[in-house]
Design a protein around this motif. Structure first.
Motif, short mmCIF file in Angstrom:
data_model
loop_
_atom_site.label_atom_id
_atom_site.label_comp_id
_atom_site.label_asym_id
_atom_site.label_seq_id
_atom_site.Cartn_x
_atom_site.Cartn_y
_atom_site.Cartn_z
N THR A 48 2.39 22.45 29.48
CA THR A 48 2.53 21.93 28.13
C THR A 48 3.42 22.85 27.33
OG1 THR A 48 0.43 22.98 27.78
CG2 THR A 48 0.43 20.59 27.92
N THR A 95 3.74 23.44 23.40
CA THR A 95 2.62 24.13 22.80
C THR A 95 3.02 25.43 22.14
OG1 THR A 95 1.66 23.52 24.86
CG2 THR A 95 0.23 24.63 23.32
N ALA A 134 -2.81 18.08 24.98
CA ALA A 134 -1.41 18.45 25.14
C ALA A 134 -0.55 17.72 24.12
CB ALA A 134 -0.94 18.12 26.56
N GLY A 168 -0.25 19.40 21.00
CA GLY A 168 0.31 20.75 21.10
C GLY A 168 -0.69 21.81 21.49
N LEU A 169 -1.78 21.41 22.14
CA LEU A 169 -2.76 22.40 22.58
C LEU A 169 -2.88 22.31 24.10
CD1 LEU A 169 -5.72 21.93 20.07
CD2 LEU A 169 -4.13 23.82 20.12
N GLY A 170 -2.58 23.42 24.80
CA GLY A 170 -2.79 23.43 26.24
C GLY A 170 -3.93 24.37 26.57
N HIS A 171 -4.55 24.14 27.69
CA HIS A 171 -5.65 24.96 28.18
C HIS A 171 -6.53 25.62 27.11
CE1 HIS A 171 -2.54 28.07 27.85
NE2 HIS A 171 -1.79 27.29 28.59
N VAL A 172 -7.09 24.83 26.24
CA VAL A 172 -8.13 25.34 25.33
C VAL A 172 -9.45 24.63 25.64
CG1 VAL A 172 -6.56 25.86 23.44
CG2 VAL A 172 -7.61 23.60 23.54
N LYS A 202 -11.83 25.02 27.75
CA LYS A 202 -13.07 25.77 27.99
C LYS A 202 -13.44 26.65 26.80
CE LYS A 202 -13.24 25.64 32.97
NZ LYS A 202 -12.11 25.76 33.90
N GLN A 203 -12.53 26.74 25.84
CA GLN A 203 -12.85 27.55 24.67
C GLN A 203 -13.64 26.74 23.66
OE1 GLN A 203 -8.66 28.92 24.15
NE2 GLN A 203 -9.64 30.80 23.50
N GLY A 251 -5.56 26.04 12.09
CA GLY A 251 -4.63 24.97 12.42
C GLY A 251 -4.92 24.36 13.78
N MET A 252 -5.29 25.23 14.72
CA MET A 252 -5.60 24.72 16.07
C MET A 252 -6.89 23.91 16.06
SD MET A 252 -4.52 28.18 18.03
CE MET A 252 -4.74 27.84 19.76
N ARG A 255 -6.16 20.56 14.93
CA ARG A 255 -5.53 19.82 16.04
C ARG A 255 -6.60 19.26 16.98
NH1 ARG A 255 0.23 21.71 17.31
NH2 ARG A 255 0.76 22.79 15.40
N ARG A 300 -9.54 14.65 18.91
CA ARG A 300 -10.79 13.92 19.08
C ARG A 300 -10.68 12.51 18.49
NH1 ARG A 300 -16.01 16.37 16.29
NH2 ARG A 300 -14.84 15.73 14.46
N TYR A 360 -9.66 8.10 21.89
CA TYR A 360 -10.00 6.76 22.34
C TYR A 360 -8.95 5.73 21.92
CZ TYR A 360 -12.27 7.23 17.76
OH TYR A 360 -12.55 7.52 16.44
N ASP A 415 3.65 22.39 10.06
CA ASP A 415 3.56 22.11 11.49
C ASP A 415 2.70 20.88 11.76
OD1 ASP A 415 5.12 24.27 12.06
OD2 ASP A 415 3.44 25.62 12.45
#
Lengths: 291, 278
Positions: free
Chosen positions: A5, A8, B141, B144-148, B150-151, B159-160, B163, B168, B172, B193
């Motif tokens: 991604t 990002t 993705a 603009g969020l990758g691999h979060v 599990k956080q 800001g994140m 996002r 969410r 759907y 942003d």
């Protein structure tokens, strides 16, 4: 999880640290903070008990008083009674009553706390009764319990349950009422079904306070476990202590009290351990300083 | 969506009824109705939103913007008036509606990971787990969020987190995204942003957006049309068309003559007695 991604990276810089940096920060944070603070917390928690034990050991070493035997003799007797001897069967009976009583009472408290939260008219009607029963000292009900359930273990379990209900019930109710309305609006917007609202929002949202209630219930249960065993009982640690005292076996009596202290401490630590695991989101987010 | 939907002065009647996503007619909301402390929050509000449109609702503070949003999302019951979502009367929150609240700290569930938060509406709709996981990564993705996954939300910046809340609401694939001051709780840079993010999401997904804000510049920058509310109790003062086209850019768009002209006009509407802004 794909690492592809690309777009990002740029916007996240603006937000503050990138995702990778956030993670690193967190890990180093935990690494640098934990060992020192854990050691300090343990030391703060145990220094006074250790000092008192050492004092007890030395001050009682030459004691000839029949009521305060030397600690060394108590420990020796404890080994003989509780590890080699038969006293451990008293322990089994006590722990069984504690387990059934506590689990039963806490479950009733949790279920009824949730029901009272869900149905406000029920809450308004039962409010005076709940507080009346809550402030009623549970041991005062012992004679009534004996009349109701006889002198068997059912009576003991029933009384422990009765005492365990209230802290859990009141904390469950209070915790659920304290959940932010916006979270319920969000649930409606997401079209969550009522069971999903219960398990995804209400129970976890009230989790920290439910845990506080369960812990208070556990303490009440341990007290009631001993109290019920001291009145019209034929087994259990309370019975053991009382029995030893009646026949002037003071050292034996002290071993029973020591065992109780150990049970209380172990139960409490087990509880905290489970709580820290189940509510780790809560403790970690608080440690981060966010809500 | 073609540029023609953004043409100047399209009257409500000229919009094809079939492509109407949201219609509000004579909406009125009175709190504590019938009691002495009754308060009219919304007096009479009518407007409609066509498919693919970006509509902002602005008004002076205390104009009942949030009340209006709660009514049109189905969270609150209007006292009178007609509400329709995709032609059907709106009585509860529609299935095909995504909602983003102002305060991500209050709307996200801190006990769940980001993946679980985003996947929650999918789980509620019975999407199988494997499909859910894929969809969650996809939508994260796209904001603009990758691999979060599990956080937890509270491990991310403000800001994140917003996002995640947007992801969410989009997970759907709703037909309408409804946002209540979604960028009010973040700093100015993040705000830009997120504004661009929502424009690009809207371009990519062809989604209809209704956004409530008190910020006139934000409203002009984002929307195709702006519904200007009067002060409390609110009425529609004017519906302003924003003929700035689909491609917008923070610096250039905000500096353009059209933008500044619209800005002056809107300030006049929102603050009728204030001197003209330079």
């Amino acid at each position: 999880m794909s690492q592809t991604t690309l777009p990002t990276v740029a916007p996240e810089r603006a937000d503050g640290p990138s995702i990778g940096e956030t993670t690193d920060l967190l890990v180093t944070d935990r690494r640098t903070r934990t060992p020192g603070s854990v050691l300090r917390r343990v030391l703060i928690a145990v220094w006074l008990p250790i000092v008192l034990l050492v004092l007890w050991w030395f001050l009682s070493a030459s004691s000839t008083s029949p009521f305060f035997p030397p600690l060394s003799r108590i420990l020796e007797e404890w080994w003989n009674q509780w590890v080699i001897g038969d006293a451990k069967f008293q322990l089994a009976s006590s722990l069984r009553n504690l387990l059934f009583g506590y689990v039963g009472g806490a479950a009733i408290g949790l279920v009824f706390g949730t029901l009272l939260w869900r149905f406000p008219p029920m809450r308004r009607v039962s409010n005076p009764i709940v507080y009346f029963l809550y402030v009623l000292p549970a041991p005062a009900l012992l004679p009534a319990m004996i009349a109701l359930f006889g002198i068997g273990e059912l009576r003991q379990i029933a009384l422990i349950s009765f005492g365990a209900i209230w802290p859990t019930l009141l904390n469950t109710l209070d915790g659920m009422r304290g959940i932010d309305q916006v979270k319920f609006d969000t649930a409606r917007a997401m079209k969550l079904s009522p069971p999903r609202v219960l398990f995804s929002l209400v129970l976890p949202g009230a989790g920290p306070q439910i845990a506080a209630g369960l812990r208070a219930s556990l303490q009440t249960s341990i007290i009631l476990m001993v109290v019920t065993e001291m009145v019209a009982a034929k087994e259990g640690i309370g019975y053991f202590i009382l029995q030893a005292q009646t026949v002037f076996a003071v050292t034996t009596m002290w071993t029973g009290i020591l065992t109780l202290a150990i049970i209380g401490t172990v139960a409490n630590y087990l509880f905290v351990l489970i709580e820290r695991f189940v509510l780790r989101w809560y403790y970690r987010s608080r440690a981060l300083g966010n809500s | 969506m073609s540029q023609s939907t953004v043409s100047p002065t399209p009257s409500a009647e000229s919009r094809a009824a079939g492509s109407e996503v949201l219609s509000v007619e004579g909406l009125r909301k009175i709190y504590n109705e019938g009691k002495p402390q009754a308060k009219t929050a919304i007096d009479d509000v009518s407007f409609s939103v066509t498919k693919g449109e970006f509509v902002c609702i602005v008004g002076p503070s205390g104009a009942g913007k949030t009340t209006l949003l709660r009514c049109i999302s189905g969270l609150a019951k209007p006292s009178s008036g007609k509400l329709a979502f995709e032609g059907a009367p709106l009585t509860a929150v529609p299935d095909q509606l995504g909602l983003v609240f102002q305060d991500y700290g209050r709307s996200l569930y801190p006990w769940f990971t980001n993946a679980k938060n985003v996947g929650l509406p999918l789980a509620a709709r019975g999407v199988p787990k494997a499909q859910r996981t894929r969809r969650v990564s996809e939508i994260l993705a796209s904001v603009g969020l990758g691999h979060v996954e599990k956080q937890y939300p509270w491990e991310l910046s403000g800001g994140m987190q917003q996002r995640v809340a947007i992801a969410r609401a989009l997970s759907y694939q709703p037909d309408l995204l409804l946002m209540d001051e979604p960028f009010a709780s973040v700093d100015a840079q993040t705000r830009f942003d997120l504004e661009d993010l929502i424009l690009s999401v809207r371009r990519d997904l062809g989604i209809t957006v209704v956004l409530v804000t008190h910020d006139i510049d934000e409203a002009i920058y984002l929307s195709d049309r702006i519904v200007v509310l009067s002060g409390s109790p609110s009425r529609v003062r004017e519906v302003v068309d924003v003929p700035l086209g689909r491609q917008r850019e923070q610096v250039a768009t905000r500096a353009s003559d059209e933008f500044l002209g619209l800005r002056r006009h809107l300030l006049d509407l929102v603050m009728p007695h204030a001197p003209h802004a330079a």
